[in-house]
Design a protein around this motif. Structure first.
Motif, PDB file in Angstrom:
ATOM      1  N   THR A 184      11.255 -16.465  69.903  1.00 38.10           N
ATOM      2  CA  THR A 184      10.648 -15.972  71.142  1.00 38.10           C
ATOM      3  C   THR A 184      10.334 -14.494  71.054  1.00 38.10           C
ATOM      4  O   THR A 184       9.240 -14.044  71.417  1.00 38.10           O
ATOM      5  CB  THR A 184      11.599 -16.236  72.330  1.00 38.10           C
ATOM      6  OG1 THR A 184      11.851 -17.640  72.422  1.00 38.10           O
ATOM      7  CG2 THR A 184      10.996 -15.740  73.625  1.00 38.10           C
ATOM      8  N   PHE A 186       9.987 -12.328  68.391  1.00 37.98           N
ATOM      9  CA  PHE A 186       8.992 -11.846  67.440  1.00 37.98           C
ATOM     10  C   PHE A 186       7.582 -12.254  67.850  1.00 37.98           C
ATOM     11  O   PHE A 186       6.631 -11.523  67.611  1.00 37.98           O
ATOM     12  CB  PHE A 186       9.327 -12.347  66.030  1.00 37.98           C
ATOM     13  CG  PHE A 186      10.315 -11.472  65.308  1.00 37.98           C
ATOM     14  CD1 PHE A 186       9.947 -10.768  64.188  1.00 37.98           C
ATOM     15  CD2 PHE A 186      11.608 -11.345  65.770  1.00 37.98           C
ATOM     16  CE1 PHE A 186      10.855  -9.954  63.521  1.00 37.98           C
ATOM     17  CE2 PHE A 186      12.522 -10.542  65.119  1.00 37.98           C
ATOM     18  CZ  PHE A 186      12.148  -9.835  63.991  1.00 37.98           C
ATOM     19  N   ARG A 187       7.447 -13.413  68.471  1.00 36.79           N
ATOM     20  CA  ARG A 187       6.115 -13.809  68.939  1.00 36.79           C
ATOM     21  C   ARG A 187       5.681 -12.914  70.103  1.00 36.79           C
ATOM     22  O   ARG A 187       4.528 -12.464  70.169  1.00 36.79           O
ATOM     23  CB  ARG A 187       6.124 -15.272  69.376  1.00 36.79           C
ATOM     24  CG  ARG A 187       4.722 -15.830  69.610  1.00 36.79           C
ATOM     25  CD  ARG A 187       4.755 -17.345  69.742  1.00 36.79           C
ATOM     26  NE  ARG A 187       3.422 -17.908  69.868  1.00 36.79           N
ATOM     27  CZ  ARG A 187       2.627 -18.165  68.844  1.00 36.79           C
ATOM     28  NH1 ARG A 187       3.005 -17.901  67.611  1.00 36.79           N
ATOM     29  NH2 ARG A 187       1.424 -18.684  69.031  1.00 36.79           N
ATOM     30  N   GLY A 188       6.586 -12.629  71.031  1.00 37.48           N
ATOM     31  CA  GLY A 188       6.252 -11.753  72.148  1.00 37.48           C
ATOM     32  C   GLY A 188       5.946 -10.341  71.699  1.00 37.48           C
ATOM     33  O   GLY A 188       5.055  -9.680  72.250  1.00 37.48           O
ATOM     34  N   TYR A 190       4.608  -9.457  68.872  1.00 37.54           N
ATOM     35  CA  TYR A 190       3.269  -9.412  68.284  1.00 37.54           C
ATOM     36  C   TYR A 190       2.212  -9.289  69.373  1.00 37.54           C
ATOM     37  O   TYR A 190       1.271  -8.499  69.254  1.00 37.54           O
ATOM     38  CB  TYR A 190       3.002 -10.654  67.429  1.00 37.54           C
ATOM     39  CG  TYR A 190       1.599 -10.667  66.874  1.00 37.54           C
ATOM     40  CD1 TYR A 190       1.230  -9.747  65.895  1.00 37.54           C
ATOM     41  CD2 TYR A 190       0.640 -11.552  67.356  1.00 37.54           C
ATOM     42  CE1 TYR A 190      -0.065  -9.735  65.402  1.00 37.54           C
ATOM     43  CE2 TYR A 190      -0.645 -11.534  66.866  1.00 37.54           C
ATOM     44  CZ  TYR A 190      -0.993 -10.624  65.880  1.00 37.54           C
ATOM     45  OH  TYR A 190      -2.272 -10.597  65.407  1.00 37.54           O
ATOM     46  N   ARG A 191       2.337 -10.055  70.455  1.00 36.73           N
ATOM     47  CA  ARG A 191       1.376  -9.937  71.547  1.00 36.73           C
ATOM     48  C   ARG A 191       1.362  -8.521  72.112  1.00 36.73           C
ATOM     49  O   ARG A 191       0.300  -7.987  72.433  1.00 36.73           O
ATOM     50  CB  ARG A 191       1.707 -10.948  72.651  1.00 36.73           C
ATOM     51  CG  ARG A 191       1.343 -12.373  72.327  1.00 36.73           C
ATOM     52  CD  ARG A 191       1.342 -13.249  73.568  1.00 36.73           C
ATOM     53  NE  ARG A 191       2.658 -13.330  74.180  1.00 36.73           N
ATOM     54  CZ  ARG A 191       3.550 -14.276  73.903  1.00 36.73           C
ATOM     55  NH1 ARG A 191       3.263 -15.201  73.013  1.00 36.73           N
ATOM     56  NH2 ARG A 191       4.712 -14.292  74.521  1.00 36.73           N
ATOM     57  N   GLU A 272      15.282 -12.950  59.746  1.00 31.78           N
ATOM     58  CA  GLU A 272      13.964 -13.500  60.103  1.00 31.78           C
ATOM     59  C   GLU A 272      13.072 -13.652  58.872  1.00 31.78           C
ATOM     60  O   GLU A 272      12.457 -14.695  58.662  1.00 31.78           O
ATOM     61  CB  GLU A 272      13.294 -12.594  61.135  1.00 31.78           C
ATOM     62  CG  GLU A 272      11.824 -12.843  61.367  1.00 31.78           C
ATOM     63  CD  GLU A 272      11.528 -14.096  62.181  1.00 31.78           C
ATOM     64  OE1 GLU A 272      10.368 -14.550  62.180  1.00 31.78           O
ATOM     65  OE2 GLU A 272      12.459 -14.627  62.804  1.00 31.78           O
ATOM     66  N   SER A 276      12.112 -17.226  57.164  1.00 35.55           N
ATOM     67  CA  SER A 276      10.705 -17.615  57.094  1.00 35.55           C
ATOM     68  C   SER A 276      10.306 -17.955  55.666  1.00 35.55           C
ATOM     69  O   SER A 276       9.579 -18.932  55.421  1.00 35.55           O
ATOM     70  CB  SER A 276       9.828 -16.482  57.635  1.00 35.55           C
ATOM     71  OG  SER A 276      10.091 -16.241  59.002  1.00 35.55           O
ATOM     72  N   ARG A 439       2.379 -20.209  61.921  1.00 39.03           N
ATOM     73  CA  ARG A 439       2.620 -19.625  63.236  1.00 39.03           C
ATOM     74  C   ARG A 439       2.681 -18.113  63.061  1.00 39.03           C
ATOM     75  O   ARG A 439       3.481 -17.589  62.297  1.00 39.03           O
ATOM     76  CB  ARG A 439       3.935 -20.120  63.835  1.00 39.03           C
ATOM     77  CG  ARG A 439       4.215 -19.618  65.252  1.00 39.03           C
ATOM     78  CD  ARG A 439       5.672 -19.785  65.633  1.00 39.03           C
ATOM     79  NE  ARG A 439       6.532 -18.963  64.803  1.00 39.03           N
ATOM     80  CZ  ARG A 439       6.794 -17.677  65.036  1.00 39.03           C
ATOM     81  NH1 ARG A 439       6.235 -17.055  66.056  1.00 39.03           N
ATOM     82  NH2 ARG A 439       7.596 -17.019  64.245  1.00 39.03           N
ATOM     83  N   GLY A 441       3.449 -14.461  64.282  1.00 40.70           N
ATOM     84  CA  GLY A 441       4.172 -13.547  65.148  1.00 40.70           C
ATOM     85  C   GLY A 441       4.284 -12.236  64.395  1.00 40.70           C
ATOM     86  O   GLY A 441       3.420 -11.909  63.574  1.00 40.70           O
ATOM     87  N   ILE A 442       5.339 -11.487  64.616  1.00 45.11           N
ATOM     88  CA  ILE A 442       5.575 -10.323  63.758  1.00 45.11           C
ATOM     89  C   ILE A 442       5.736 -10.782  62.318  1.00 45.11           C
ATOM     90  O   ILE A 442       5.388 -10.082  61.377  1.00 45.11           O
ATOM     91  CB  ILE A 442       6.806  -9.536  64.237  1.00 45.11           C
ATOM     92  CG1 ILE A 442       6.557  -8.959  65.636  1.00 45.11           C
ATOM     93  CG2 ILE A 442       7.147  -8.412  63.274  1.00 45.11           C
ATOM     94  CD1 ILE A 442       5.499  -7.889  65.694  1.00 45.11           C
ATOM     95  N   HIS A 447       4.807 -23.649  61.941  1.00 45.15           N
ATOM     96  CA  HIS A 447       5.023 -23.934  63.358  1.00 45.15           C
ATOM     97  C   HIS A 447       6.290 -24.754  63.574  1.00 45.15           C
ATOM     98  O   HIS A 447       7.180 -24.361  64.322  1.00 45.15           O
ATOM     99  CB  HIS A 447       3.816 -24.700  63.937  1.00 45.15           C
ATOM    100  CG  HIS A 447       2.786 -23.812  64.527  1.00 45.15           C
ATOM    101  ND1 HIS A 447       2.920 -23.233  65.762  1.00 45.15           N
ATOM    102  CD2 HIS A 447       1.597 -23.377  64.044  1.00 45.15           C
ATOM    103  CE1 HIS A 447       1.860 -22.491  66.034  1.00 45.15           C
ATOM    104  NE2 HIS A 447       1.047 -22.552  65.001  1.00 45.15           N
TER     105      HIS A 447
END
Length: 456
Positions: A184, A186-188, A190-191, A272, A276, A439, A441-442, A447
């Motif tokens: 949650t 790292f994706r936020g 990036y936005r 992370e 990954s 997927r 993100g940062i 996915h």
């Protein structure tokens, strides 16, 4: 009249140019919209427009560097420091006092504190822990079981980091929390990096509340780790003890906030990125069974009937090349930013003081100008007779210069050992519910990679 008086005047230095502006920007958001919708494709195409290209992220101008040589120059030059939209977005997680985000003398002091934990002569001491966790990683599965690679990869990555560097024996439940929260956060982040709409992210919207809860849980996790060590009274020879006993430049103990930020910087980004990479390695072993079979054969040739061990890692050349090639095509760290500390020149262009610079290891490492059959998975491209022809800085998965990841040898050892242990015991098939698309993100990860484990 003297000779000096008739000397010709020195020619003026040529005026430095501004880099070209990338096309496709839209009002208000600039290129942030494209970076949000198709970041990998957008960055990969920028080199067609120049070695350095200007981007607009909202009102801000950002300079994108697109060639291996210039990314190397950028990383090694004292004219640039850690900064820019990536690091600003990460400060909510990493803080401002940890080795990942600090600059100057503070960064140098912090590097001196953590570096002993990653010395080449120390890493073999972690070997038994890596072996134990790699075996446990594969022995948890049953024939025909469907493996959720996200949770499994995080569990092994966090446990190795905690047991080696923080001497923790409390990681199963916390690894699950870390896995869920990082997805949650790292994706936020990036936005927030590509669409700088600060006030909107403070509104009590469901996505913002979910992000805030995940971030709070990450920091609570770190506080629990530090508090448990203090309460235990134990002082094992590990990185956490070094931090708890570290001194600042005045000889005083470092602050609680710096201890917290350092543990976050050690545990969170490392877990992370390693998790990954493990996910991508599992995907690679599934998609390319011929290389999985070669890894298995190499392991058997080195170990015979015994279990693969840490001391075998340096002999597993093809396994190592599989790891490197997976990191080339699917780098966990796919975007990096720097900030110019003074007005300077890069690639013949003017870079103003305070300018933010961005570059993409993903784009650099997939560039057809550097790599033949650049989108093909080909571990043999890392054989010595082939890799020597690659451009300098075309593959630097752990960065370089004073920001080079101190855990590079530690990370490669565990990734090679895990790959060898997995490939020697299992082969895999994707199931219908699996989605191995990237997927963004940062970091980059699949996915939702779901694999059926089949014994060899």
């Amino acid at each position: 009249m003297t000779l000096e008086s008739v000397k010709p005047e020195a020619p003026e230095a040529p005026q430095l140019r501004n880099p070209p502006l990338a096309g496709g920007g839209i009002p208000v958001l600039g290129h942030g919209w494209k970076l949000a919708r198709d970041p990998l494709g957008f960055l990969a195409r920028l080199r067609d427009h120049g070695d350095i290209v200007r981007l607009k992220l909202g009102p801000k101008t950002v300079y994108a560097v697109t060639t291996p040589a210039l990314t190397g120059e950028l990383a090694l030059s004292p004219d640039y420091e850690i900064g820019g939209p990536l690091w600003e977005s990460l400060e909510g997680l990493l803080g401002k006092h940890g080795v990942a985000t600090a600059n100057g003398p503070t960064h140098r002091r912090q590097r001196r504190t953590i570096q002993p934990a990653f010395r080449l002569d120390i890493i073999p001491e972690y070997g038994p822990i890596m072996e134990e966790e790699a075996r446990a990683f594969t022995e948890r599965w049953q024939p025909g079981e469907i493996i959720d690679c996200t949770s499994e990869a995080f569990r092994v990555a966090v446990r190795i980091a905690a047991r080696c560097l923080l001497r923790g024996h409390y990681m199963d439940e916390r690894a699950e929390r870390l896995s869920i929260a990082l997805a949650t956060v790292f994706r936020g982040m990036y936005r927030r990096m590509v669409i700088p709409a600060g006030p909107l992210y403070r509104l009590p919207l469901p996505a913002n509340r979910k992000f805030d809860r995940a971030l709070a849980d990450l920091h609570l996790l770190v506080d629990e780790i530090v508090a448990e060590r203090r309460a235990s009274g134990q002082k094992p020879d590990d990185l956490l003890t070094a931090l708890l006993e570290a001194k600042d430049d005045n000889g005083d103990p470092i602050t609680e906030q710096e201890i917290h930020d350092q543990v976050v910087a050690i545990l969170t980004p490392g877990s992370e990125t390693i998790a990954s990479t493990i996910m991508w390695l599992l995907q690679v072993l599934t998609e390319h069974p011929e290389h999985a079979a070669r890894v298995c054969a190499e392991v058997e040739s080195v170990t015979g009937d015994r279990t693969v061990a840490f001391d075998d890692v340096r002999k597993l050349s093809h396994t190592n090349n599989v790891v490197v090639e997976a990191m080339r095509l699917r780098p966990a760290v796919w975007i990096l930013t720097r900030r110019a500390v003074t007005e300077t020149e890069l690639g013949g262009y003017r870079i103003p003081a305070g300018a933010d610079i961005v570059y993409s290891p993903y784009a650099i490492q997939r560039d057809p100008r550097s790599y033949a059959e650049h989108l093909e998975f080909d571990p043999d491209r890392w054989l010595p007779e082939r890799s020597q022809d690659l451009p300098k800085y075309a593959m630097r998965p752990f960065s370089l210069g004073n920001r080079k990841c101190p855990s590079d040898h530690f990370s490669m050892a565990q990734l090679t050992l895990i790959t060898a242990t997995v490939a020697g015991k299992w082969r895999f098939e994707q199931v219908s519910e699996s989605n191995d698309a990237t997927r963004v993100g940062i970091t980059l990860r699949p996915h939702r990679l779901l694999l059926k484990a089949i014994p060899r």
